[in-house]
Structures are given as C-alpha cells and as structure tokens.
Design a protein around this motif. Structure first.
Motif, PDB file in Angstrom:
ATOM      1  N   ASN A  50     -17.607 -18.432  -2.616  1.00  0.00           N
ATOM      2  CA  ASN A  50     -16.537 -17.703  -2.526  1.00  0.00           C
ATOM      3  C   ASN A  50     -15.183 -18.437  -2.829  1.00  0.00           C
ATOM      4  O   ASN A  50     -15.416 -19.733  -2.790  1.00  0.00           O
ATOM      5  N   ASN A  51     -14.254 -17.809  -3.292  1.00  0.00           N
ATOM      6  CA  ASN A  51     -12.888 -18.369  -3.687  1.00  0.00           C
ATOM      7  C   ASN A  51     -11.832 -17.311  -3.196  1.00  0.00           C
ATOM      8  O   ASN A  51     -12.270 -15.956  -2.957  1.00  0.00           O
ATOM      9  N   ILE A  52     -10.743 -17.920  -2.919  1.00  0.00           N
ATOM     10  CA  ILE A  52      -9.696 -16.897  -2.353  1.00  0.00           C
ATOM     11  C   ILE A  52      -8.532 -17.096  -3.301  1.00  0.00           C
ATOM     12  O   ILE A  52      -8.026 -18.268  -3.670  1.00  0.00           O
ATOM     13  N   HIS A  53      -7.989 -16.132  -3.665  1.00  0.00           N
ATOM     14  CA  HIS A  53      -6.582 -16.127  -4.603  1.00  0.00           C
ATOM     15  C   HIS A  53      -5.387 -15.234  -3.896  1.00  0.00           C
ATOM     16  O   HIS A  53      -5.845 -14.010  -3.440  1.00  0.00           O
ATOM     17  N   ASN A  54      -4.188 -15.792  -3.896  1.00  0.00           N
ATOM     18  CA  ASN A  54      -3.096 -15.306  -3.464  1.00  0.00           C
ATOM     19  C   ASN A  54      -2.186 -14.562  -4.502  1.00  0.00           C
ATOM     20  O   ASN A  54      -1.943 -15.544  -5.323  1.00  0.00           O
ATOM     21  N   MET A  55      -1.735 -13.611  -4.309  1.00  0.00           N
ATOM     22  CA  MET A  55      -1.010 -12.741  -5.281  1.00  0.00           C
ATOM     23  C   MET A  55       0.356 -12.384  -4.718  1.00  0.00           C
ATOM     24  O   MET A  55       0.381 -11.621  -3.494  1.00  0.00           O
ATOM     25  N   LYS A  56       1.759 -12.485  -5.287  1.00  0.00           N
ATOM     26  CA  LYS A  56       2.701 -11.798  -4.616  1.00  0.00           C
ATOM     27  C   LYS A  56       3.435 -11.044  -5.903  1.00  0.00           C
ATOM     28  O   LYS A  56       3.612 -11.301  -6.915  1.00  0.00           O
ATOM     29  N   VAL A  57       3.814  -9.677  -5.656  1.00  0.00           N
ATOM     30  CA  VAL A  57       4.540  -8.805  -6.686  1.00  0.00           C
ATOM     31  C   VAL A  57       5.570  -8.059  -5.924  1.00  0.00           C
ATOM     32  O   VAL A  57       5.514  -8.051  -4.551  1.00  0.00           O
ATOM     33  N   THR A  58       6.442  -7.755  -6.600  1.00  0.00           N
ATOM     34  CA  THR A  58       7.784  -7.037  -6.121  1.00  0.00           C
ATOM     35  C   THR A  58       7.817  -5.702  -6.810  1.00  0.00           C
ATOM     36  O   THR A  58       7.816  -5.553  -8.017  1.00  0.00           O
ATOM     37  N   LEU A  59       7.934  -4.593  -6.277  1.00  0.00           N
ATOM     38  CA  LEU A  59       7.816  -3.275  -6.784  1.00  0.00           C
ATOM     39  C   LEU A  59       8.909  -2.469  -5.887  1.00  0.00           C
ATOM     40  O   LEU A  59       9.315  -2.508  -4.684  1.00  0.00           O
ATOM     41  N   PHE A  60       9.419  -1.308  -6.653  1.00  0.00           N
ATOM     42  CA  PHE A  60      10.383  -0.437  -6.093  1.00  0.00           C
ATOM     43  C   PHE A  60       9.560   0.468  -5.249  1.00  0.00           C
ATOM     44  O   PHE A  60       8.412   1.178  -5.743  1.00  0.00           O
ATOM     45  N   GLY A  61       9.939   0.960  -3.960  1.00  0.00           N
ATOM     46  CA  GLY A  61       9.382   1.750  -3.071  1.00  0.00           C
ATOM     47  C   GLY A  61      10.433   2.639  -2.294  1.00  0.00           C
ATOM     48  O   GLY A  61       9.949   3.292  -1.463  1.00  0.00           O
ATOM     49  N   SER A  62      11.495   2.589  -2.591  1.00  0.00           N
ATOM     50  CA  SER A  62      12.723   3.230  -2.200  1.00  0.00           C
ATOM     51  C   SER A  62      12.795   3.159  -0.756  1.00  0.00           C
ATOM     52  O   SER A  62      12.268   1.860  -0.054  1.00  0.00           O
ATOM     53  N   VAL A  63      13.690   3.785   0.237  1.00  0.00           N
ATOM     54  CA  VAL A  63      13.913   3.493   1.528  1.00  0.00           C
ATOM     55  C   VAL A  63      13.905   4.731   2.263  1.00  0.00           C
ATOM     56  O   VAL A  63      13.822   5.851   1.532  1.00  0.00           O
ATOM     57  N   GLY A  64      13.356   4.635   3.568  1.00  0.00           N
ATOM     58  CA  GLY A  64      13.297   5.880   4.190  1.00  0.00           C
ATOM     59  C   GLY A  64      13.296   5.779   5.775  1.00  0.00           C
ATOM     60  O   GLY A  64      14.025   4.836   6.005  1.00  0.00           O
ATOM     61  N   SER A  65      12.974   6.646   6.290  1.00  0.00           N
ATOM     62  CA  SER A  65      13.050   6.543   8.119  1.00  0.00           C
ATOM     63  C   SER A  65      11.557   6.970   8.534  1.00  0.00           C
ATOM     64  O   SER A  65      10.634   7.723   7.648  1.00  0.00           O
ATOM     65  N   ASP A  66      11.101   6.421   9.704  1.00  0.00           N
ATOM     66  CA  ASP A  66       9.886   6.997  10.162  1.00  0.00           C
ATOM     67  C   ASP A  66       9.760   8.491  10.318  1.00  0.00           C
ATOM     68  O   ASP A  66      10.706   9.324  10.580  1.00  0.00           O
ATOM     69  N   LEU A  67       8.478   9.003   9.807  1.00  0.00           N
ATOM     70  CA  LEU A  67       8.392  10.495   9.863  1.00  0.00           C
ATOM     71  C   LEU A  67       7.210  10.783  10.639  1.00  0.00           C
ATOM     72  O   LEU A  67       6.015  10.383  10.514  1.00  0.00           O
ATOM     73  N   VAL A  68       7.170  11.731  11.503  1.00  0.00           N
ATOM     74  CA  VAL A  68       5.806  12.042  12.202  1.00  0.00           C
ATOM     75  C   VAL A  68       5.437  13.480  11.747  1.00  0.00           C
ATOM     76  O   VAL A  68       6.434  14.380  11.623  1.00  0.00           O
ATOM     77  N   ILE A  69       4.338  13.542  11.238  1.00  0.00           N
ATOM     78  CA  ILE A  69       3.879  14.761  10.728  1.00  0.00           C
ATOM     79  C   ILE A  69       2.613  15.429  11.863  1.00  0.00           C
ATOM     80  O   ILE A  69       2.097  14.621  12.544  1.00  0.00           O
ATOM     81  N   GLY A  70       2.615  16.642  11.874  1.00  0.00           N
ATOM     82  CA  GLY A  70       1.320  17.456  12.594  1.00  0.00           C
ATOM     83  C   GLY A  70       0.560  18.237  11.622  1.00  0.00           C
ATOM     84  O   GLY A  70       0.869  19.118  11.071  1.00  0.00           O
ATOM     85  N   THR A  71      -0.773  18.028  11.711  1.00  0.00           N
ATOM     86  CA  THR A  71      -1.911  18.697  10.788  1.00  0.00           C
ATOM     87  C   THR A  71      -3.185  18.296  11.299  1.00  0.00           C
ATOM     88  O   THR A  71      -3.525  17.052  11.861  1.00  0.00           O
ATOM     89  N   ASP A  72      -4.098  19.348  11.087  1.00  0.00           N
ATOM     90  CA  ASP A  72      -5.487  19.349  11.445  1.00  0.00           C
ATOM     91  C   ASP A  72      -6.312  18.422  10.589  1.00  0.00           C
ATOM     92  O   ASP A  72      -7.414  18.102  10.763  1.00  0.00           O
ATOM     93  N   LEU A  73      -5.796  17.907   9.280  1.00  0.00           N
ATOM     94  CA  LEU A  73      -6.422  17.441   8.653  1.00  0.00           C
ATOM     95  C   LEU A  73      -6.551  15.732   9.174  1.00  0.00           C
ATOM     96  O   LEU A  73      -7.370  15.301   8.699  1.00  0.00           O
ATOM     97  N   LEU A  74      -5.596  15.522  10.077  1.00  0.00           N
ATOM     98  CA  LEU A  74      -5.617  14.128  10.527  1.00  0.00           C
ATOM     99  C   LEU A  74      -6.552  14.054  11.905  1.00  0.00           C
ATOM    100  O   LEU A  74      -6.101  13.394  12.628  1.00  0.00           O
ATOM    101  N   ARG A  75      -7.426  15.147  12.271  1.00  0.00           N
ATOM    102  CA  ARG A  75      -8.095  15.140  13.674  1.00  0.00           C
ATOM    103  C   ARG A  75      -8.632  13.974  13.740  1.00  0.00           C
ATOM    104  O   ARG A  75      -8.929  13.583  15.069  1.00  0.00           O
ATOM    105  N   ALA A  76      -9.251  12.963  12.944  1.00  0.00           N
ATOM    106  CA  ALA A  76      -9.712  11.854  13.176  1.00  0.00           C
ATOM    107  C   ALA A  76      -8.935  10.829  13.861  1.00  0.00           C
ATOM    108  O   ALA A  76      -9.363   9.900  14.470  1.00  0.00           O
ATOM    109  N   PHE A  77      -7.578  10.999  13.684  1.00  0.00           N
ATOM    110  CA  PHE A  77      -6.571  10.169  14.052  1.00  0.00           C
ATOM    111  C   PHE A  77      -5.789  10.921  15.101  1.00  0.00           C
ATOM    112  O   PHE A  77      -4.732  10.229  15.558  1.00  0.00           O
TER     113      PHE A  77
END
Length: 279
Positions: free
Chosen positions: A132-159
């Motif tokens: 095996n071998n290992i390679h490290n990569m670094k990139v910079t991308l736009f992801g905007s800014v925001g704040s923590d968001l809490v959601i409730g849905t039965d789609l996430l029952r596993a969590f």
C-alpha cells in the motif's frame, strides 16, 4: 355516474400540447452542492514514497511488519503491480479558510492498496505480496457560512428522532486510481556500476489519480434539471509531467465514471469525458 360527471380540471389551453401541462416546478429537500472541483494527479515516489507492506508478511528471507518498506527478494529482476484499488478515503480535517470568507480548507488522505509481483530475469514469478501507499491532498472550496441546525424526522430513526447539522458543510470525495508503472530501486552506487551485483532496496510505483471533491449542505430547493454538473479543475497545480506521468497527464478526465451516461446519451454513444485543455 348519474347526474354529475367528473370534469378534467387540467384542461388544455389554446396552443398547448398534452406534454406541456406535465412540466411543473418541483420542490425537493436536497443536498445542494455549493462548490466542487476535479483533480488529475500523477503520483510518483516523491509524493507517495516507496511501496509498504499492507500486512505482516515474508518476502524471501525478509520479515516485514505492516507499514514497513518492502525489500524485494535478492533475485528479483523486475516488479509489476496489479489489483490496485483505493482502499479508503479519509477526511482528515475541514476548517474555515483564514484567507477567504465562506471558503473551507479540506485535508484528504487516500490509502492505495495493490499487489506486487516479483519476477526473476527469465520472467519466472518469485512471489506476490499485498502492498500500500498513502497520499495526502488539500483543496479549498466555497461552502458558505451558517449556524447549527437541529432537524426532526423519522427518516433518521437509525440515529434517533432528531439530529444536529453543524454550521460547516459536508464533504464528498469521489475518486478513481490507475496503476501506471512500477520499478525496482537500487542503491545509488548501482547507477555508477550497473554490472555490480547488488540487491534492490525498494519498489517505486507510479499511480494515476482522478478526484472530484464537493462541498454540500441540506437545503430546500425548487428545481429544473439541466443534466450532470462537470466541476472545474482544482486551483492548486499538478506535478510537472515526467515519464510515465506525461502519458497520464494527457488522458481525458473520465467523467463517465463519476456520472454514468443517461439512456439518451448512452444509446447515442455520447461521452461526458473531458479532454485535457477543454475545461
């Protein structure tokens, strides 16, 4: 039906085709891509180092622990690589860029795994081992800014019934690796005295790596699709082409791997692959 007949409420307007009334705006919950880029790197030993043992093994009379540099058998005249795969992609770190507001610095680690086959001068196989071998990569991308968001849905029952999405965007990395070259490396004095009987000290591999990196968030959208998105090249440069990298650098970027053609394109024999120098 009696005195009352049900009427079709979707009556055609003058000049309207039957297919036209089926076109409508759709509202969806989606992971929206805020930014993305692609990269095509030719990785030599200067980027990934020599081949290392992927497990504890024995090569000739040499015992190797996992992670040790593989020392070829004393009678090995050549080495070849096959069964190359990206065993794992690790998102090492993701931090807001200190230089550009709304941008994120992403550190990514790729773990390559493959099989090395050693052969004698007459091409007889000596042994095959997992490396095996290992390679490290670094990139910079736009992801905007925001704040923590809490959601409730039965789609996430596993969590559980609810989950917290942090202010930072999510990272998605898609990649494909190809084996380009492998060679035995000898001590420096062997280059000046090639007739001197000596043993190779390591295996140096060259790997071609195609990568697409995306930053995305969970959002509500109203959409009309125009087909697959083709990312621009990542801003940071690629290594200077050297043989066998010169060959790899001229290969088309295989978008068909990341975005398989839809039925119309497939039937028409069309490809989304990107030629070098064409975006």
């Amino acid at each position: 039906m009696g005195a009352f007949e049900l009427q079709d409420t979707e009556t055609l307007r003058c000049g309207e085709s039957p297919d036209h009334r089926r076109l409508r705006e759709e509202r969806i919950i989606a992971f929206k891509v805020y930014d993305s880029c692609r990269r095509q790197n030719c990785l030599t030993h200067s980027e990934i180092g020599p081949a290392r043992a992927a497990e504890q093994l024995c090569v000739g009379d040499e015992q190797h622990k996992e992670g040790d540099i593989i020392k070829p058998p004393y009678n090995a005249a050549s080495a070849s690589v096959d069964r190359l795969r990206i065993k794992r992609i690790i998102i090492v770190d993701k931090q807001p860029s200190p230089f550009k507001n709304g941008y994120w610095d992403i550190d990514i680690k790729f773990v390559f795994e493959y099989r090395i086959t050693f052969r004698e001068a007459d091409a007889c196989v000596i042994s095959s081992i997992k490396a095996n071998n290992i390679h490290n990569m670094k990139v910079t991308l736009f992801g905007s800014v925001g704040s923590d968001l809490v959601i409730g849905t039965d789609l996430l029952r596993a969590f559980g019934d609810s989950a917290t999405f942090e202010a930072e965007p999510f990272v998605l990395v898609e990649s494909k690796a190809v084996s380009l070259h492998a060679q035995l490396h000898y001590p420096r004095h062997h280059d000046h005295h090639p007739d001197m009987e000596t043993q190779a000290i390591e295996v140096r591999c060259t790997i071609g790596l195609f990568v697409i990196v995306k930053l995305f968030r969970l959002v509500n959208l109203s959409v009309e699709s125009r087909g697959f998105d083709i990312p621009d090249e990542c801003e940071s440069g690629t290594p200077t082409p050297i043989s066998p990298c010169a060959y790899f650098e001229e290969m088309d970027f295989p978008m068909d791997i990341f975005a398989p053609p839809q039925k119309r394109e497939f039937d028409a024999g069309l490809s989304l692959n990107i030629s070098r120098g064409h975006g």
